[in-house]
Design a protein around this motif. Sequence first.
Motif, short mmCIF file in Angstrom:
data_model
loop_
_atom_site.label_atom_id
_atom_site.label_comp_id
_atom_site.label_asym_id
_atom_site.label_seq_id
_atom_site.Cartn_x
_atom_site.Cartn_y
_atom_site.Cartn_z
N THR A 198 -20.30 -53.17 43.55
CA THR A 198 -20.37 -52.53 44.97
C THR A 198 -19.04 -51.49 44.96
O THR A 198 -18.91 -50.92 43.99
CB THR A 198 -20.25 -53.48 45.79
OG1 THR A 198 -20.30 -53.24 47.25
CG2 THR A 198 -18.94 -54.54 45.64
N THR A 219 -12.06 -52.95 52.41
CA THR A 219 -13.46 -53.22 52.83
C THR A 219 -14.46 -53.48 51.59
O THR A 219 -14.28 -52.25 50.83
CB THR A 219 -14.18 -52.51 53.76
OG1 THR A 219 -13.38 -52.19 55.01
CG2 THR A 219 -15.53 -52.82 54.09
N VAL A 220 -15.21 -54.33 51.49
CA VAL A 220 -16.33 -54.58 50.12
C VAL A 220 -17.35 -55.02 50.81
O VAL A 220 -17.54 -56.33 51.18
CB VAL A 220 -15.43 -55.64 49.15
CG1 VAL A 220 -16.53 -55.61 48.12
CG2 VAL A 220 -14.19 -55.03 48.51
N PRO A 221 -18.35 -54.42 50.82
CA PRO A 221 -19.71 -54.68 51.33
C PRO A 221 -20.37 -55.34 50.47
O PRO A 221 -20.44 -54.66 49.19
CB PRO A 221 -20.49 -53.48 51.72
CG PRO A 221 -19.98 -52.36 50.83
CD PRO A 221 -18.45 -52.63 50.63
N ARG A 222 -21.29 -56.42 50.59
CA ARG A 222 -22.41 -56.95 49.66
C ARG A 222 -21.66 -57.43 48.42
O ARG A 222 -22.22 -57.00 47.32
CB ARG A 222 -23.61 -56.07 49.60
CG ARG A 222 -24.23 -55.82 50.99
CD ARG A 222 -24.82 -57.04 51.49
NE ARG A 222 -25.81 -56.98 52.50
CZ ARG A 222 -25.54 -56.58 53.66
NH1 ARG A 222 -24.06 -56.61 54.10
NH2 ARG A 222 -26.52 -56.41 54.73
N ASP A 233 -19.76 -59.59 52.90
CA ASP A 233 -19.20 -58.57 53.28
C ASP A 233 -17.72 -59.03 53.57
O ASP A 233 -17.40 -60.09 54.25
CB ASP A 233 -19.58 -58.00 54.41
CG ASP A 233 -21.05 -57.37 54.45
OD1 ASP A 233 -21.28 -56.95 53.27
OD2 ASP A 233 -21.59 -57.01 55.35
N GLU A 235 -13.38 -58.21 54.46
CA GLU A 235 -12.51 -57.13 55.13
C GLU A 235 -11.15 -57.75 55.20
O GLU A 235 -11.15 -58.94 55.69
CB GLU A 235 -13.37 -56.68 56.54
CG GLU A 235 -12.32 -55.52 57.18
CD GLU A 235 -12.82 -55.23 58.36
OE1 GLU A 235 -13.57 -54.00 58.38
OE2 GLU A 235 -12.56 -55.77 59.47
N GLU A 248 -18.37 -62.09 55.83
CA GLU A 248 -19.64 -62.17 56.37
C GLU A 248 -20.75 -62.49 55.26
O GLU A 248 -21.17 -61.41 54.68
CB GLU A 248 -20.13 -60.64 57.15
CG GLU A 248 -19.08 -60.67 58.27
CD GLU A 248 -19.43 -59.30 59.09
OE1 GLU A 248 -20.49 -58.75 58.62
OE2 GLU A 248 -19.02 -59.15 60.06
N HIS A 250 -24.10 -62.96 53.52
CA HIS A 250 -25.56 -62.61 53.52
C HIS A 250 -26.23 -63.48 52.91
O HIS A 250 -26.13 -63.33 51.43
CB HIS A 250 -25.72 -61.24 53.24
CG HIS A 250 -25.01 -60.21 54.20
ND1 HIS A 250 -25.66 -59.53 55.61
CD2 HIS A 250 -23.69 -59.64 54.49
CE1 HIS A 250 -24.90 -58.94 55.92
NE2 HIS A 250 -23.67 -58.96 55.46
N GLN A 260 -27.10 -64.82 58.29
CA GLN A 260 -25.89 -64.30 58.22
C GLN A 260 -24.89 -64.87 59.03
O GLN A 260 -24.82 -64.44 60.30
CB GLN A 260 -26.19 -62.80 58.53
CG GLN A 260 -24.91 -61.81 58.43
CD GLN A 260 -25.13 -60.43 58.68
OE1 GLN A 260 -26.15 -60.10 59.21
NE2 GLN A 260 -24.41 -59.67 58.95
#
Length: 385
Positions: A198, A219-222, A233, A235, A248, A250, A260
Motif C-alpha cells: 500500500t 496515514t496508511v490505507p488498506r 486503514d 491513521e 478502521e 475493512h 467496517q
Amino acid sequence: MKRILIITMLVLGLSVTGLAVGTLSGSWATDITITTPQTPVFAVSSVLTVNYLIGGWTLGSVSRFSVTEWYQQDFRADGVIGAFTFTNLLRFDPAEVEFDFLRSTAKVDIAGVTFDSRLMIVGAELLPPPTARVPPALDATSGFRLGFSAPVPPLTFAAGAYFGGYAFDTTWGVTRLLPHEPVFRGLDVDITMPFFTTTLTIDVDFTSVGGGFEDITFTVPRFPLGIPQLALDLEVVYTLTTKVVTVEPHITVIGWLHFQPFISIHPTPPAEIGGLIIEGLRLVWPVEPAVVTFTYEWDSRPADEPHVARAAGRRQRIELVYAVAPISLDMEGRWVTPVLPMPMFPEEVEIDLAVRILENLVLRTGVEFRAPALHSISFGFTVTW
C-alpha cells in the motif's frame, strides 16, 4: 455590481458566439414537497442546468428557484489554454442582486512537476444559511493557495501555502478572518511513499500562529494483515500535546458482505493507552446481481459530530436500495436521538421511488414518516437533453 455584470456578459457572450458549432446539454429538475399534510405547507424546488461545450471549454449555468423566487445563480467556465487547465465558478443571489463569490483554479504540468493555485474572492460574509442555499463549506472569507507536487521516485512530494481564509487540508476555506486580508496562514507539506503493498502518506502542517508546528499525520490505507478478507486503514495524528490513533478495519466476508468498524485509540500521558473506543460500524451487502444493496450504519459519537451516518443527529441508519431499470426504490430508516437501548422501530422512515418513463424523463415520488406520523409527501421530475 459592475464586476457581476461584466463576468455575466462575458459568459453569456461566449455561449452565444459558438452556437452553431458547440454542443448544448442540460436538465430541468423540479420537486414539490407537501409537509405536515394535516395542515399542508407547500414547497417547490426547481433547478435548471445548461452546459455548452465548445473548443475544449465547458460553459455552464445553474439556476435555482423556489416557489417565490429565483434565489441562486451559478456560472461556470472550465477549460484548457495551452498547458494550463482552468476552472471558474461565479455565484450570486439574483433576488438580492448580491455577489457571493468567485472561485477559480489553475493547474499546469512542467517537466513532471505540477503547479496549481486556488483563489476565492468573497463579496460579503456568507452567514450560516437557514436553508440549503449555500453549502457550509463555502462559509469563508477570501483567500488563495499556491502549491506544487513532484514525483521523486519512489517518493512524491507536495506542498501548499495558504493565505487569507483558507484552512489546512480543505478544498476551500472554512474559517473566518478579516475579509480580503491576504495574510499568510501556513504551509502544508505531504510526502507519499510505497509501504508494503500500500502507501504511506506523511502530512506536516505549519501555521503562522502559535509557534509554527501544528501537527503531523501518518496515514496508511488498506494495510494488509495476511488475510485476504481483512485490511486496516491506519491513521496517527501528533500535535505538540496529543496523539490520536485511528484504526478502521475493512472485513469482506465471502466476497459480498463488507464489514467496517471505526475504532479510535486514545492514549493517556505519558504513553499509555487509555481507551479503545468503537466509534461506529458500517455493513454493506450488495445482493447479486447487485440489484439490491443493504446498508447498516451505527455511530457512537455525539449528535453534533457525525462520523459514520454522515448527518447530524443520526445514531443508526438502515437503508435498502433496489435498482432495476427503469425503477429505483430507496427505503431508509433512521434512529436520531441517542436513547439506549435503541427502539425496535426507526424514529424516521423515508421511502423514495423513481421511474424512468422515457429516455430523457424521470418521475419521482416519496413519503417521510416521523415518530410515527406522516411528515411529508413529495412529487418531482427530471428532464434531460
